[in-house]
Design an enzyme around this catalytic site. Structure first.
Site, PDB file in Angstrom:
ATOM      1  N   ASP A  11      41.061  51.179  41.150  1.00 15.37           N
ATOM      2  CA  ASP A  11      40.747  51.654  42.434  1.00 15.37           C
ATOM      3  C   ASP A  11      39.884  52.742  42.558  1.00 15.37           C
ATOM      4  O   ASP A  11      40.739  53.344  41.300  1.00 15.37           O
ATOM      5  CB  ASP A  11      42.108  51.528  42.285  1.00 15.37           C
ATOM      6  CG  ASP A  11      42.610  51.338  44.076  1.00 15.37           C
ATOM      7  OD1 ASP A  11      41.589  50.723  45.225  1.00 15.37           O
ATOM      8  OD2 ASP A  11      43.059  51.912  44.997  1.00 15.37           O
ATOM      9  N   GLY A  12      39.508  52.870  44.048  1.00 17.83           N
ATOM     10  CA  GLY A  12      39.126  54.408  44.221  1.00 17.83           C
ATOM     11  C   GLY A  12      40.139  54.913  45.508  1.00 17.83           C
ATOM     12  O   GLY A  12      39.802  54.039  46.620  1.00 17.83           O
ATOM     13  N   GLU A  49      35.123  53.809  43.678  1.00 21.89           N
ATOM     14  CA  GLU A  49      35.262  52.213  43.726  1.00 21.89           C
ATOM     15  C   GLU A  49      34.697  52.176  41.943  1.00 21.89           C
ATOM     16  O   GLU A  49      35.262  50.978  41.244  1.00 21.89           O
ATOM     17  CB  GLU A  49      35.607  51.043  44.696  1.00 21.89           C
ATOM     18  CG  GLU A  49      36.194  51.123  45.665  1.00 21.89           C
ATOM     19  CD  GLU A  49      38.018  51.250  45.183  1.00 21.89           C
ATOM     20  OE1 GLU A  49      37.973  50.049  44.463  1.00 21.89           O
ATOM     21  OE2 GLU A  49      38.416  50.789  46.890  1.00 21.89           O
ATOM     22  N   ASP A  71      40.390  46.181  44.381  1.00 20.67           N
ATOM     23  CA  ASP A  71      40.512  45.524  45.777  1.00 20.67           C
ATOM     24  C   ASP A  71      39.264  45.517  46.887  1.00 20.67           C
ATOM     25  O   ASP A  71      39.428  45.924  47.736  1.00 20.67           O
ATOM     26  CB  ASP A  71      41.792  46.439  46.362  1.00 20.67           C
ATOM     27  CG  ASP A  71      41.160  47.889  46.755  1.00 20.67           C
ATOM     28  OD1 ASP A  71      40.573  48.712  46.522  1.00 20.67           O
ATOM     29  OD2 ASP A  71      43.036  48.549  46.543  1.00 20.67           O
ATOM     30  N   HIS A 125      46.613  47.789  49.009  1.00 15.83           N
ATOM     31  CA  HIS A 125      47.934  47.570  50.067  1.00 15.83           C
ATOM     32  C   HIS A 125      48.864  47.053  50.306  1.00 15.83           C
ATOM     33  O   HIS A 125      49.568  46.509  51.023  1.00 15.83           O
ATOM     34  CB  HIS A 125      48.225  48.528  50.751  1.00 15.83           C
ATOM     35  CG  HIS A 125      46.730  49.567  50.632  1.00 15.83           C
ATOM     36  ND1 HIS A 125      47.175  51.213  49.820  1.00 15.83           N
ATOM     37  CD2 HIS A 125      45.428  50.284  51.159  1.00 15.83           C
ATOM     38  CE1 HIS A 125      46.180  51.321  49.903  1.00 15.83           C
ATOM     39  NE2 HIS A 125      45.244  51.173  50.557  1.00 15.83           N
ATOM     40  N   ASP A 135      46.423  52.872  42.550  1.00 13.62           N
ATOM     41  CA  ASP A 135      45.778  53.165  43.734  1.00 13.62           C
ATOM     42  C   ASP A 135      47.066  54.577  43.527  1.00 13.62           C
ATOM     43  O   ASP A 135      46.321  55.447  43.833  1.00 13.62           O
ATOM     44  CB  ASP A 135      46.933  52.566  44.827  1.00 13.62           C
ATOM     45  CG  ASP A 135      46.790  52.841  46.332  1.00 13.62           C
ATOM     46  OD1 ASP A 135      45.153  53.633  46.582  1.00 13.62           O
ATOM     47  OD2 ASP A 135      47.476  53.587  46.830  1.00 13.62           O
TER      48      ASP A 135
END
Length: 153
Positions: A11-12, A49, A71, A125, A135
């Site tokens: 994730d970024g 990302e 995501d 999320h 995250d």
């Protein structure tokens, strides 16, 4: 010898876009888990990302079967749909514009060619445990970058 199966969750995140950014990665293979993270002082969410997946693939020491979970529709669609056209068109979009983040797309494409990758998208999320963890790593990396650590946590 059969190649290892690796789960890679990446994730970024960015505080402002552009602004300080971070990425987080969780790698899982044969019961072992490794977490890595980093960041940049001035960047964009999309660059973070991409950087997360690049860092995860770079950490692999030999060719593997890798299940990448992100995501980011940008990352997943870029690697499963758009990159073939970009490469054919000299990294230009269908409208003739230069592809944004070309340097990272080229590096991700190079690394992906070393492995057998399946790409999976999850809603961010939304309670996915590994996505929530990466995250958090990305957000912690932003805090670290703000404190002056250019590579993050």
């Amino acid at each position: 010898m059969e190649s290892d199966e690796v789960e890679l969750f990446a994730d970024g995140a960015c505080s402002g876009n552009p602004g300080p950014g971070g990425w987080g990665v969780l790698l899982r293979c044969r019961g072992h888990v490794r977490e890595i993270s980093g960041g940049e002082f001035q960047t964009t969410n999309n660059r973070m990302e991409l950087s997360g997946v690049i860092a995860g693939l770079s950490a692999l020491k030999k060719p593997c079967r890798v299940m990448v979970t992100t995501d980011s529709q940008y990352v997943k669609n870029g690697m499963t749909t758009w990159i073939r056209s970009w490469k054919k068109n000299g990294f230009r979009t269908s409208s003739g514009q230069p592809v944004k983040n070309e340097d990272l797309w080229r590096e991700l494409d190079r690394l992906a060619a070393l492995h057998e990758i399946t790409w999976h998208w999850v809603r961010g999320h939304d309670g996915h445990p590994e996505n929530e963890r990466v995250d958090l790593l990305a957000r912690e990396a932003i805090s670290s970058v703000r404190k002056g650590n250019s590579q993050g946590a």
